[in-house]
Write an enzyme that holds these catalytic residues in place. Structure first.
Site, PDB file in Angstrom:
ATOM      1  N   ASP A   8      47.580 104.872  47.922  1.00 12.59           N
ATOM      2  CA  ASP A   8      49.025 104.835  48.577  1.00 12.59           C
ATOM      3  C   ASP A   8      48.501 104.190  49.820  1.00 12.59           C
ATOM      4  O   ASP A   8      47.320 104.400  50.373  1.00 12.59           O
ATOM      5  CB  ASP A   8      49.460 106.520  48.910  1.00 12.59           C
ATOM      6  CG  ASP A   8      50.826 106.292  49.496  1.00 12.59           C
ATOM      7  OD1 ASP A   8      51.333 105.403  49.619  1.00 12.59           O
ATOM      8  OD2 ASP A   8      50.737 107.465  50.145  1.00 12.59           O
ATOM      9  N   SER A   9      49.640 103.634  50.626  1.00 15.04           N
ATOM     10  CA  SER A   9      49.135 103.254  51.967  1.00 15.04           C
ATOM     11  C   SER A   9      49.078 104.246  53.142  1.00 15.04           C
ATOM     12  O   SER A   9      48.438 103.822  53.977  1.00 15.04           O
ATOM     13  CB  SER A   9      50.442 102.346  52.483  1.00 15.04           C
ATOM     14  OG  SER A   9      51.528 103.132  52.429  1.00 15.04           O
ATOM     15  N   CYS A  71      52.891 104.767  45.685  1.00 14.25           N
ATOM     16  CA  CYS A  71      53.321 104.408  47.037  1.00 14.25           C
ATOM     17  C   CYS A  71      54.384 103.606  46.374  1.00 14.25           C
ATOM     18  O   CYS A  71      54.344 102.471  45.719  1.00 14.25           O
ATOM     19  CB  CYS A  71      52.477 103.395  47.621  1.00 14.25           C
ATOM     20  SG  CYS A  71      52.887 102.552  49.064  1.00 14.25           S
ATOM     21  N   GLU A 156      55.033 113.950  58.821  1.00 17.43           N
ATOM     22  CA  GLU A 156      53.778 113.523  59.429  1.00 17.43           C
ATOM     23  C   GLU A 156      53.509 114.362  60.602  1.00 17.43           C
ATOM     24  O   GLU A 156      52.402 114.545  60.814  1.00 17.43           O
ATOM     25  CB  GLU A 156      53.774 112.162  59.322  1.00 17.43           C
ATOM     26  CG  GLU A 156      53.655 111.321  58.013  1.00 17.43           C
ATOM     27  CD  GLU A 156      53.097 110.205  58.084  1.00 17.43           C
ATOM     28  OE1 GLU A 156      53.175 109.350  59.272  1.00 17.43           O
ATOM     29  OE2 GLU A 156      52.552 109.336  57.170  1.00 17.43           O
ATOM     30  N   CYS A 190      60.576 108.331  48.092  1.00 19.02           N
ATOM     31  CA  CYS A 190      59.458 108.385  48.947  1.00 19.02           C
ATOM     32  C   CYS A 190      58.699 109.641  48.869  1.00 19.02           C
ATOM     33  O   CYS A 190      59.092 110.645  48.543  1.00 19.02           O
ATOM     34  CB  CYS A 190      59.948 108.123  50.443  1.00 19.02           C
ATOM     35  SG  CYS A 190      58.881 108.465  51.590  1.00 19.02           S
ATOM     36  N   HIS A 192      56.620 111.110  50.599  1.00 20.62           N
ATOM     37  CA  HIS A 192      56.829 112.310  51.776  1.00 20.62           C
ATOM     38  C   HIS A 192      57.953 113.245  51.357  1.00 20.62           C
ATOM     39  O   HIS A 192      57.921 114.310  52.096  1.00 20.62           O
ATOM     40  CB  HIS A 192      57.183 111.575  53.034  1.00 20.62           C
ATOM     41  CG  HIS A 192      55.862 110.938  53.713  1.00 20.62           C
ATOM     42  ND1 HIS A 192      55.069 109.884  52.991  1.00 20.62           N
ATOM     43  CD2 HIS A 192      55.241 111.260  54.851  1.00 20.62           C
ATOM     44  CE1 HIS A 192      54.380 109.278  53.829  1.00 20.62           C
ATOM     45  NE2 HIS A 192      54.312 110.030  55.034  1.00 20.62           N
TER      46      HIS A 192
END
Length: 271
Positions: A8-9, A71, A156, A190, A192
């Site tokens: 993943d990035s 990702c 995050e 996504c 996240h």
């Protein structure tokens, strides 16, 4: 014999890795986060492809016969080129899989109204990867997309369970549902976003299905390995996990607890 690579990035792919390990704990895994160059979303196609291919090659060099692009941006903008053009040239015996196709294969089996909402980052929305893939499998399904730029920072910054998160969760849910009153399935496009699932369910009307990628990708990988015993036989079964980051391992380890749910000890990788 080698590990399964998960790339993943940034950190979001850890939510996918967590579900893969829950489903397939017996294998060895290497996670690589290109945290020094994240986010990929705002970058051009050639840059995303170059960065992703470089990380995939690194995982190949570390012995991975199979790499999962955990990702959405990399899956949307680099996976097809890597599969069709790069692998035959650099590693014809290796495989690279993404997270978008397994998710889109599920959509048509769940929606009753034939109308599906996609919540994702700006880059993934701009790529139109979800509508394109869904149309391949379910031409009759109507899709509506919405970028949710505040959701990644909320996660995050570890604010995803705070009272302040409610405003932004409600805002984007209201926007996507305002596009059609018949949307009965939402795709979290996504990695996240699963950390916001509690808030999402809290603010969604009843009767709407929410698809989170981790479990879907894990089930898809399990099925893939059943259908490809020649690949499964090349995977180490030693229950080991290794975490690599292109940025500061101390920062990665702190963030990993949010996404992975456990403490990790990562290593610095210079590309």
């Amino acid at each position: 014999m080698g590990p399964i690579g998960v790339f993943d990035s940034g950190y979001g792919g850890l939510t996918v890795l967590k579900e893969i390990i829950a489903e397939l704990p017996q294998y060895e895994y290497i996670y690589l986060g290109d945290n020094a160059r994240t986010p990929y979303g705002g970058r051009g196609f050639e840059t995303i492809h170059a960065y992703t291919l470089q990380c995939v090659q690194q995982l190949f060099d570390m012995g991975c016969p199979l790499v999962i692009l955990a990702c959405n941006t990399a899956s949307a903008k680099a996976l097809r080129t890597i599969q069709q053009k790069d692998l035959p040239r650099i590693a014809p015996d290796r495989r690279v899989l993404g997270v978008i196709r397994p998710t889109t294969e599920m959509v048509g089996t769940l929606t009753q109204t034939g109308e599906v909402g996609i919540l994702a980052t700006k880059g993934t929305v701009a790529s139109a990867s979800y509508p394109i893939e869904i149309k391949k499998f379910f031409p009759e399904v109507q899709t509506y997309q919405l970028a949710c730029p505040m959701w990644v920072p909320l996660v995050e910054n570890n604010e995803h369970e705070s009272d302040g998160a409610d405003y932004f969760v409600r805002e984007y849910l209201d926007k996507i549902l305002s596009l059609s009153s018949n949307i009965d399935t939402l795709v979290l496009g996504c990695t996240h976003y699963p950390l916001l699932m509690k808030k999402i369910r809290q603010h969604l009307p009843g009767g709407i299905t929410v698809l989170s990628q981790g479990k879907i990708v894990a089930h898809s990988l399990k099925d893939y390995l059943k259908r490809h015993p020649e690949m499964e036989s090349r995977l180490n079964r030693n229950n080991q996990r290794r975490f690599l980051t292109t940025d500061d391992p101390a920062i990665f380890d702190t963030m990993a607890e949010i996404f992975y749910g456990k403490t990790v000890q990562s290593e610095k990788l210079s590309l």
